[in-house]
Write an enzyme that holds these catalytic residues in place. Sequence first.
Site, short mmCIF file in Angstrom:
data_model
loop_
_atom_site.label_atom_id
_atom_site.label_comp_id
_atom_site.label_asym_id
_atom_site.label_seq_id
_atom_site.Cartn_x
_atom_site.Cartn_y
_atom_site.Cartn_z
N HIS A 147 -6.14 -21.91 18.02
CA HIS A 147 -6.99 -22.06 16.98
C HIS A 147 -6.40 -23.38 16.04
O HIS A 147 -5.37 -23.89 16.54
CB HIS A 147 -7.15 -20.89 15.77
CG HIS A 147 -5.62 -20.28 15.40
ND1 HIS A 147 -4.77 -21.12 14.82
CD2 HIS A 147 -5.06 -19.15 15.64
CE1 HIS A 147 -3.70 -20.45 14.61
NE2 HIS A 147 -3.80 -19.08 14.88
N HIS A 204 -2.39 -23.85 15.81
CA HIS A 204 -2.04 -24.33 16.97
C HIS A 204 -2.02 -25.59 17.15
O HIS A 204 -1.25 -26.38 17.32
CB HIS A 204 -2.50 -23.42 17.97
CG HIS A 204 -2.37 -21.94 18.09
ND1 HIS A 204 -3.33 -21.07 18.13
CD2 HIS A 204 -1.23 -21.15 17.90
CE1 HIS A 204 -2.72 -19.95 18.06
NE2 HIS A 204 -1.76 -19.94 17.91
N CYS A 206 7.26 -3.39 14.44
CA CYS A 206 5.57 -4.08 13.95
C CYS A 206 5.32 -4.78 15.29
O CYS A 206 6.05 -5.54 15.76
CB CYS A 206 5.69 -4.89 13.00
SG CYS A 206 4.21 -5.88 12.80
N CYS A 246 4.51 -8.64 15.03
CA CYS A 246 5.92 -9.44 14.56
C CYS A 246 6.56 -9.32 15.99
O CYS A 246 7.54 -10.13 16.29
CB CYS A 246 6.52 -8.97 13.86
SG CYS A 246 5.92 -9.23 11.85
N CYS A 291 3.69 -3.92 7.20
CA CYS A 291 4.07 -5.10 7.47
C CYS A 291 3.50 -6.11 6.70
O CYS A 291 2.39 -6.37 6.62
CB CYS A 291 3.89 -5.62 8.92
SG CYS A 291 4.14 -7.34 9.32
N HIS A 328 1.05 -8.69 8.66
CA HIS A 328 -0.01 -7.98 9.33
C HIS A 328 -0.89 -7.14 8.71
O HIS A 328 -1.76 -6.65 9.20
CB HIS A 328 0.58 -7.54 10.72
CG HIS A 328 1.30 -8.55 11.63
ND1 HIS A 328 2.39 -9.22 11.61
CD2 HIS A 328 0.49 -9.61 12.55
CE1 HIS A 328 2.44 -10.00 12.57
NE2 HIS A 328 1.30 -10.52 12.93
N LYS A 335 -6.38 -16.60 4.11
CA LYS A 335 -5.65 -16.72 5.29
C LYS A 335 -6.66 -16.61 6.72
O LYS A 335 -7.51 -15.88 6.61
CB LYS A 335 -4.64 -15.53 5.53
CG LYS A 335 -3.80 -15.45 6.44
CD LYS A 335 -2.73 -14.31 6.27
CE LYS A 335 -1.84 -14.23 7.42
NZ LYS A 335 -0.63 -13.30 7.27
N LYS A 345 -8.92 -12.91 12.43
CA LYS A 345 -9.87 -12.60 13.22
C LYS A 345 -10.98 -11.67 12.56
O LYS A 345 -12.31 -11.69 12.66
CB LYS A 345 -9.60 -11.96 14.59
CG LYS A 345 -9.40 -12.82 15.72
CD LYS A 345 -9.21 -12.16 16.93
CE LYS A 345 -7.95 -12.61 17.84
NZ LYS A 345 -7.55 -11.37 18.66
O1 ME8 Z 1 4.77 -16.86 16.91
N1 ME8 Z 1 -1.41 -23.20 10.27
O2 ME8 Z 1 3.17 -17.31 18.64
P1 ME8 Z 1 2.01 -17.84 17.67
C1 ME8 Z 1 -0.69 -23.74 10.66
N2 ME8 Z 1 4.98 -17.00 20.33
N3 ME8 Z 1 0.17 -23.09 11.88
C2 ME8 Z 1 -0.31 -22.26 12.50
C3 ME8 Z 1 -1.04 -21.16 11.69
C4 ME8 Z 1 -1.69 -21.74 10.48
N4 ME8 Z 1 -2.47 -20.87 9.89
N5 ME8 Z 1 -1.25 -20.01 12.47
C5 ME8 Z 1 -0.31 -20.48 13.38
C6 ME8 Z 1 4.35 -17.13 18.02
N6 ME8 Z 1 0.15 -21.65 13.43
C7 ME8 Z 1 5.52 -17.31 19.04
C8 ME8 Z 1 6.59 -18.16 18.93
S1 ME8 Z 1 8.47 -19.59 20.06
C9 ME8 Z 1 9.89 -19.15 20.54
C10 ME8 Z 1 7.51 -18.20 19.94
C11 ME8 Z 1 1.09 -22.09 14.30
O3 ME8 Z 1 0.75 -17.90 18.80
C12 ME8 Z 1 2.47 -22.35 13.84
O4 ME8 Z 1 3.31 -23.19 14.50
O5 ME8 Z 1 1.89 -16.46 16.84
C13 ME8 Z 1 3.33 -21.02 14.01
O6 ME8 Z 1 4.52 -20.92 14.04
C14 ME8 Z 1 2.54 -20.86 15.37
O7 ME8 Z 1 1.42 -21.34 15.52
C15 ME8 Z 1 2.57 -19.43 15.76
O8 ME8 Z 1 1.96 -19.23 17.21
#
Ligand code: ME8
Length: 641
Positions: free
Chosen positions: A19, A22, A127, A130, A144, A147, A296, A299
């Site tokens: 999204h 990311h 959780c 998380c 949590c 979430h 926020k 989904k």
């Molecule tokens: O946490 N606004 O993966 P994830 C800006 N796999 N950036 C956002 C966002 C938002 N609303 N939502 C997500 C994980 N992000 C773990 C990480 S690393 C060793 C493991 C971005 O798929 C932001 O960079 O939930 C956030 O930290 C990351 O996506 C979380 O991605």
Amino acid sequence: MNEVFYVTTPIYYVNSHPHIGHAYTTIATDVFTRYMKLFGAETYFLTGTDEHGQKIAESAANSGIKPQEFVDKISQEFRNLWPHLHIENDQFIRTTDSKHKACVQQILQKIFDQGEIYLKEYEGLYCIGCERFLDEAELENGNCPDHQTPPEFHKEQNYFFRMSSYQAWLSEELMKNENWVYPARYRNELIQLLKNPLQDLCISRPKSRLKWGIELPFDNNFVTYVWFDALLNYASALEWPNGEKFKKFWPNVHHTIGKDILKTHGIYWPCMLKAAGIPVFKKLVVHGHWVVEGNKMSKSIGNVVDPLAMKDQLGVDGLRYFLMRDMSFGEDSNFTKELALTRYNADLANNFGNLMNRSISMSRKNFQESVPPPGAVGNQEKELHEYFAKGVQKCREYIVTFQPHRALEHVLYLSSKVNKYIDTCKPWTLTKDDKDRDRLGTVLYTALDMTRIIVGLLDPVMPKKMYTARKNLGLEQEVIRFSSFSPGLLEPGTKLPKSNPLFPKMQASNVDQDNLKNTQSEKKSNYSAPEKKDQIAIHDFQKMELKVGRIKSCRKVPKSSKLLCSEVDLGENYLRSIISGAAEFYSPEEMTGRLVIVVTNLKPVKLMGIISEGMILFSDDNGKMALIEAPDHVDPGVKVR
Ligand code: ME8
């Protein structure tokens, strides 16, 4: 700058589709990398996917497919997305890669052998969102906080990493190293967190509960806790401990993350590195979250923004610019299509686009379609030159301190300055009398020369549009160098080709209208060969430019059963989006990686809201379409004759 710069994004969970959040982190990391390259650093940019753990195992089970098949599919979605957003990562790591798994086991064994991992009976609240145990104090109404779901109670034997013994060391590091975590408020958050006693970290999950993970090397009844596995990707990707890349790039490792994963990166990760004897990262760069219309993204609300849909509306450069300019790095920011359009029109169409258009068109008209001679430099020009000299350094400072929004604000300020200079000098009043010709040359030369510098400064954010901008300034062949961002280096007499507005103004209603129009044009479009045509002369054929291109990624065009959109490398500094009507005959995966023949000088057309910049050639194969492929050894960009 004569240094290396290693930068990473988080590796994204594959339990949901990519999204805009990311996309933001990955674009920001791409932008940092491109700027650092421009400033002379040797860079390495890592991204990838996080594929183990309970959450992913459950998502695979819900889809009714095996975990490996499930993670392969979603990981590929992330990998395919990045070229569409002009992201040029050096590596894409997956935690299911065998090299990564081996590295995790090696590090676990090392820490275990040091006596810093022990087995104990544990009960706690877990959780799944998380993927970690929560402290009672973290809960909000029993849920949590991130979430809004109640955690599960687990009582089981598990392995623990003695993280608590690193508390004093970590607190001291944070106190003495002011620049370790940027922006400072996140460093303060970590310092606050460390005011409470640090618990040991549970680093295993019994296989009776979860099989989808990396087996512990010292006990095959357990798999590794997903965060312990995931964080190590940053080192495993470079082939810790002896890989050449590790030796070269690790000393200057920067992690870009969202604020949601501050605790895992700011507390778990340094303790893990210290225990493993690996030098701790150089800097943690933390950004805020995009919220959508003030909410926020989730989904369940149904407000998750698809980056490709936004790219189709704003263009890839418009999207990259908006994301980098509108979010004050570190703060949360609101995402709406209206804000994005307003930003595009104000900064790109009205300010910078207008500067380009008018300085080029006046020069073309009055100086035989060329850059004018500079003439004598007066006070106004000297003042502008000084502004630019300072401005260019200021932009650099903003970037190296991870404030891309400020850097862009400043670049656009420079653009306004040049627009103001033109308004004050009124070159249109200097065209009538021969005695004003020198002055006219000076004003237009200065405007073009300053525009050249702005184009260079914007290049890392909008590589494709700035490539066109350089073409429009007759600088297509020039290598962009930071050292050339000083006044007076534009060659007088350089030909200025006829060009279209770089950033045509957009209206909200136009966007939807265009979509409508394009649906109709899709119906009309016909990709099969014409039945019979009049013969053409050789020079007519030669008007057509054909080049070899490599399809870097491909996707289905939403709401169309026929169209595919490919991102094609044609040896330019950016990838072109090209639509073809082959979706009934090829899947995006089948198209990806092919070396094809492309008509490159077709006028761009908009199909289903996407601008297509060329045509990939197919042959007719009994009513089906068959790709015409170039020989394997030919490079993208080579002309077809
Ligand atoms: O946490 N606004 O993966 P994830 C800006 N796999 N950036 C956002 C966002 C938002 N609303 N939502 C997500 C994980 N992000 C773990 C990480 S690393 C060793 C493991 C971005 O798929 C932001 O960079 O939930 C956030 O930290 C990351 O996506 C979380 O991605």
